[in-house]
Write an enzyme that holds these catalytic residues in place. Structure first.
Site, short mmCIF file in Angstrom:
data_model
loop_
_atom_site.label_atom_id
_atom_site.label_comp_id
_atom_site.label_asym_id
_atom_site.label_seq_id
_atom_site.Cartn_x
_atom_site.Cartn_y
_atom_site.Cartn_z
N ASN A 82 75.26 -13.57 -8.52
CA ASN A 82 75.49 -12.39 -9.36
C ASN A 82 75.53 -11.13 -8.51
OD1 ASN A 82 75.50 -13.85 -11.73
ND2 ASN A 82 73.46 -13.23 -12.39
N ARG A 92 89.76 -11.70 -12.54
CA ARG A 92 89.15 -11.55 -11.23
C ARG A 92 88.49 -12.83 -10.72
NH1 ARG A 92 87.94 -6.50 -8.97
NH2 ARG A 92 87.78 -5.56 -11.03
N HIS A 143 92.68 -10.14 -22.34
CA HIS A 143 91.40 -10.86 -22.29
C HIS A 143 91.14 -11.61 -23.60
CE1 HIS A 143 86.84 -10.99 -22.18
NE2 HIS A 143 87.14 -11.42 -20.97
N ARG A 158 73.12 -9.36 -23.90
CA ARG A 158 72.67 -10.15 -22.75
C ARG A 158 72.54 -9.30 -21.49
NH1 ARG A 158 77.18 -13.28 -20.77
NH2 ARG A 158 77.34 -11.75 -19.10
N HIS A 209 77.28 -15.75 -24.41
CA HIS A 209 78.63 -15.23 -24.19
C HIS A 209 79.37 -14.87 -25.47
CE1 HIS A 209 82.85 -15.43 -22.51
NE2 HIS A 209 82.24 -14.74 -21.56
#
Length: 707
Positions: free
Chosen positions: A56, A413, A443, A572, A600
């Site tokens: 991350n 990405r 997206h 989150r 998610h």
């Protein structure tokens, strides 16, 4: 627990309600790190969380710090619109916070590896190696590594070599006989050499190849005196604006392929080192790499933690070291032996990943590929699995004569190369490929099947919160709505019509479609709740997001809180809004759930009682999503599915094992477990197992669509 700076002190602003985006992200990664520190988490899973923290952080530096670095080059006066920090101030705050967190990361790693020894696995270095082991290692170095090594001594005739992103190098400070100092470098990443080298004897003892190289590096540079040495790892900027560089006369796909090659050469944003070496040498490295000294990080843990997966493989016979095995279950909403499309035409269906299997969706695509009544399949693809059954189904449909239109987002990405490969395969099969809008990433997770019906054209529409990726469907929590609703299908058709023309949807009746009709519609629904509250009625907003950064929406939520609207948010990651501030955000509660699965799914809930509205979406409330991307949010009209979504949301709000609540100081702490423990992710998986068992037993569970 450390407290990362809230950035604007209360002396400067007595009613501070904003958090800087970048430092809020660091708080999220801190929550990941807490799972690595958590003794209740199985040992091998703690190892995972240490690795996730590190990966991350690498991506954060490559993307966010890289972006801030570019901003500084353009205009040092650019300021964050919420906390008024300049790019330079943000980077300084980031570096300070990361150095504190990295000390905890190192401690968590050491603690985990110390406990792994109890299970017969030991990672050694030369301070713990036995004499006979040292003999083996020296021979291994001489015969297996030296022949493959590519040493460099930096000098006038040999410039400093290019260091690849995130690869490990051994650096040595050398002294010549005349007393001059030189820098020697050896790459440690080599596909021909095992990274985790096993010591013979069957005692579970291993050494990392880079530590072996570093120890014997003097043998490679004979004739020099070794003054100091260290392993180093460079993290390079990945922030590159494809739209700004694109020339419309170029082939877009080939342009993106070339751009990916250029990304690998971008300037470094961080330098990691395994040892302290002479400050003048560090200064030289910084000068060669064009990295400022404050970007240098010293790590006690290995610079690349990917080797832990090999260690985990050696520990698989110890199930107590891992989470209980869970497998996505058959959805109770679908019946075996019947057409998936016909079942969707009878009633809307919802899949909840990873608790339920993605297979019904795959079956729907395969059916559509073979159905003579299906005219076309249109789909937006952002990230795909390496071996994608979805692509296979689309190729089959095209080969069967269906019109297949696929928008492949080449600017996803770090997935660009994978998407370029899939776009070529789809095109070869006869699919029409489009690459989205200039200036706007696509997206959305949208699939539209158009078919001939008895009374004309009919639609099957699927709207998801996550990517069409079979692998992540087992790891991320997401929702997938499948409906034959004609109005939703009509709106979805408008989306694809606009995309094929290179345009954005100007208006839609049922779907919320960014960039032009999502943010404004969200603000309108918040305004509705404000009006209901002002009229003395109950008012409510419930949001589940990955991130909240859109200032227009944030300010409207603050206005709603001041009006007395009760707001629950499950966020989150990043939250630039601080809840619980008296007179400002006291009616807002924010929790973050970080657990076994990556949260998610995005859920929007507005209103109370009969007027309550439900949406699922691909869009977070970030400006990049609400006004700079093509995103889709779908209303949920089916009463049973609405009840199920409400049940999921309520269960997560009651989580007292993995939920952390943010207070008015911007600090997250674990929710206190006063009553029965609730781990929402485990509860949802257990429910999926229970429903599957009932289904397999031939029972039809009551409330099959409820939690």
């Amino acid at each position: 627990m450390i407290q990362l700076s809230v950035l604007v002190t209360k002396e400067e602003n007595m009613e501070n309600i904003y958090m800087n985006r970048e430092l809020s992200w660091l708080k999220f990664n801190e929550r990941v790190l807490e799972e690595a520190e958590n003794k209740e988490v199985p040992l091998c899973e703690r190892m995972n969380f240490v690795s996730i923290y590190q990966s991350n952080l690498d991506e954060f530096f490559r993307v966010r710090v890289g972006s801030l670095q570019d901003q500084m080059l353009v205009n040092r006066k650019i300021r964050d619109n919420k906390t008024n920090m300049t790019s330079e101030e943000q980077i300084k705050a980031i570096l300070k916070g990361v150095k504190k967190l990295n000390k905890r990361k190192d401690a968590a790693y050491m603690d985990v590896m110390d406990k792994v020894k109890e299970y017969g696995i030991t990672l050694i270095d030369f301070t713990t190696a036995k004499s006979e082991e040292k003999k083996f290692l020296e021979q291994y170095f001489n015969h297996e590594i030296v022949p493959l090594s590519s040493p460099t001594i930096v000098g006038k005739r040999q410039p400093f070599p290019f260091l690849r992103n995130q690869e490990i190098y051994a650096v040595v400070v050398l002294q010549t006989r005349s007393g001059k100092e030189r820098i020697g470098i050896i790459p440690c990443t080599n596909n021909m050499v095992e990274r985790l080298i096993e010591i013979p004897g069957g005692q579970g003892r291993y050494i990392l190849s880079e530590n072996l190289i570093l120890h014997y590096i003097g043998k490679v540079f004979k004739g020099y005196k070794v003054l100091g040495k260290s392993l180093i790892r460079v993290v390079r900027n990945a922030d590159i604006d494809a739209d700004a560089l694109y020339d419309e006369d170029l082939d877009y796909r080939e342009f993106m392929a070339d751009l990916m090659k250029e990304r690998k050469k971008l300037s470094p944003v961080r330098l990691d080192m395994s040892r302290e070496i002479d400050g003048s040498v560090v200064e030289s490295l910084c000068r060669y790499l064009d990295v400022s000294p404050e970007r240098v990080f010293r790590s006690e843990a290995p610079l690349d933690l990917s080797f832990i997966f090999a260690i985990q493989d050696h520990l698989r016979m110890n199930p107590e070291l891992f989470y209980e095995r869970r497998v996505p279950q058959k959805s109770a909403a679908f019946r075996d032996g019947e057409s998936i499309i016909k079942q969707i035409e009878q009633e809307d269906k919802l899949l909840s990943y990873p608790y339920e299997s993605i297979r019904p969706f795959l079956r729907m695509l395969n059916e559509a590929a073979e159905d003579d009544n299906v005219i076309s399949i249109k789909m937006t693809l952002y990230r795909l699995a390496k071996q994608s059954k979805i692509v296979e189904a689309l190729c089959e449909a095209a080969e069967n004569g269906k019109e297949v239109v696929v928008l492949v987002e080449l600017r996803a990405r770090f997935d660009e190369e994978n998407n370029i490969r899939w776009s070529r395969m789809l095109e070869k099969a006869g699919c029409q490929i489009i690459y989205g809008l200039e200036g706007f990433k696509v997206h959305s997770k949208l699939c539209l099947i158009t078919k001939k019906g008895k009374d004309g054209i009919e639609y099957i529409t699927q709207i998801g919160t996550g990517n069409y990726n079979e692998k992540t469907a087992r790891l991320y929590t997401d929702l997938s709505l499948m409906t034959a609703n004609e109005q939703i299908g009509t709106d979805a058709a408008k989306v694809f019509q606009a995309l094929t023309k290179g345009e954005a949807v100007e208006e839609s009746e049922h779907l919320l479609v960014a960039p032009k009709c999502l943010q404004n519609r969200i603000i309108d629904m918040i305004d509705e709740e404000i009006e209901h509250r002002k009229n003395g009625e109950d008012a409510y907003i419930g949001l589940k997001l990955n991130s909240l950064t859109d200032k227009k929406i944030i300010d409207k939520l603050v206005e709603a809180s001041k009006a007395g609207v009760h707001i629950d948010m499950i966020i989150r990651g990043i939250s630039c809004l601080i809840p619980g501030v008296k007179g400002q955000t006291e009616n807002i509660r924010i929790i973050s759930i970080v657990g076994r699965f990556l949260e998610h799914s995005r859920i929007y809930i507005f209103g109370c009682g009969e007027r309550r509205k439900y949406y699922i979406s691909s869009a977070d409330f970030m400006t990049r999503n609400t006004v700079k991307r093509v995103e889709v949010a779908s209303p949920v009209y089916d009463p049973a599915i609405r009840a199920r979504i409400q049940g999921i949301f309520d269960l997560m709000l009651s989580d007292n094992k993995k939920a952390r609540e943010e207070n008015a100081e911007g600090v997250y702490t674990l929710v206190k477990c006063d009553g029965e423990p609730v781990n929402s992710q485990e509860a949802l998986y257990q429910e999926a197992y229970d429903k599957a068992a009932q289904r397999n037993a031939g029972q039809t569970p009551e409330g099959a669509n409820e939690v």
